[in-house]
Write an enzyme that holds these catalytic residues in place. Sequence first.
Site, short mmCIF file in Angstrom:
data_model
loop_
_atom_site.label_atom_id
_atom_site.label_comp_id
_atom_site.label_asym_id
_atom_site.label_seq_id
_atom_site.Cartn_x
_atom_site.Cartn_y
_atom_site.Cartn_z
N LYS A 1 -5.51 11.87 -12.74
CA LYS A 1 -6.46 10.79 -12.47
C LYS A 1 -7.05 10.25 -13.76
CE LYS A 1 -5.95 10.61 -8.06
NZ LYS A 1 -5.29 9.43 -7.45
N ASN B 1 -2.32 4.00 -3.65
CA ASN B 1 -3.26 4.88 -2.96
C ASN B 1 -2.76 6.31 -2.82
OD1 ASN B 1 -5.22 5.73 -0.65
ND2 ASN B 1 -3.18 5.82 0.28
N THR C 1 -10.30 13.37 4.80
CA THR C 1 -8.85 13.24 4.94
C THR C 1 -8.20 14.61 4.88
OG1 THR C 1 -8.56 13.02 2.54
CG2 THR C 1 -8.90 10.98 3.80
N ILE D 1 0.84 -1.20 0.00
CA ILE D 1 0.00 0.00 0.00
C ILE D 1 0.87 1.24 0.00
CG2 ILE D 1 -1.83 1.28 1.18
CD1 ILE D 1 -2.58 -1.32 2.62
N TYR E 1 -4.65 17.61 -10.98
CA TYR E 1 -5.29 16.45 -10.36
C TYR E 1 -6.22 15.73 -11.33
CZ TYR E 1 -7.62 13.68 -6.73
OH TYR E 1 -8.12 12.65 -5.96
#
Length: 241
Positions: free
Chosen positions: A146, A75, A182, A6, A142
Amino acid sequence: MKYIFITGSSKGLGKALAELFLEQSNTQVIGIARTCTIQHENYTHHPLDLSNPEMVNSFTFPQLSDAEEILLINNAGMLNPIKKIGTFSAEEVSRNIQVNLTSPIVLSNHFIKQFQQLECKRMIINISSGAGKKPIDGWAAYCSTKSGLNMFSEVMQAEQNLISYVYKRIRVIALSPGVIDTEMQAEIRESNSSDFSAVEQFKLYKQNGELQSAQQTAGKIISNLHLLFDKENVICSLRDY
């Protein structure tokens, strides 16, 4: 033995995933991040700065002769720069691309090189975003990374599907986990409306309790891993589960 790799395991969703996987028996978790925040007998930390191309390229996956299942979760990610096109620097956008796109590509390349010939269950989950499917002002880097991660995942799976011996194929998914409470969300709320026009909407998500916790999201991912593995689609959303 199950082996779970991870990235971004020191905080947020990555840490929540690592901690939940560590509750399972017969499971080893390998965290890939700059700092270590987990202490567990079945946890191994690999210090790595994903914004450093040389460090990422030199990373090697271990030989896993006893593996029954191997999972890589790319991640780690970053949102900044939250700025309109014409105002960010080359350094800012280059770092974003390195963390969000180049590092997952390189680590996936290493993963396939090391584990392609094994016949155990193997899977790569690239944590994507709904922002990879639609333009959002102020999020040019971003959204672009993605979107690129989605396409890379589709190409990877297309190549795996060409392998005639089905048990040698590696499953690949680009998974949008939804809106999670987060540090990235805190960064969004602190941004200026002149850089990101929808900042007030994201403040309302927090005020109205509409954000998922990292633990809730991690639990949902892990409980649906078997469905994600069997699903034909590469680009998936956790909202569908």
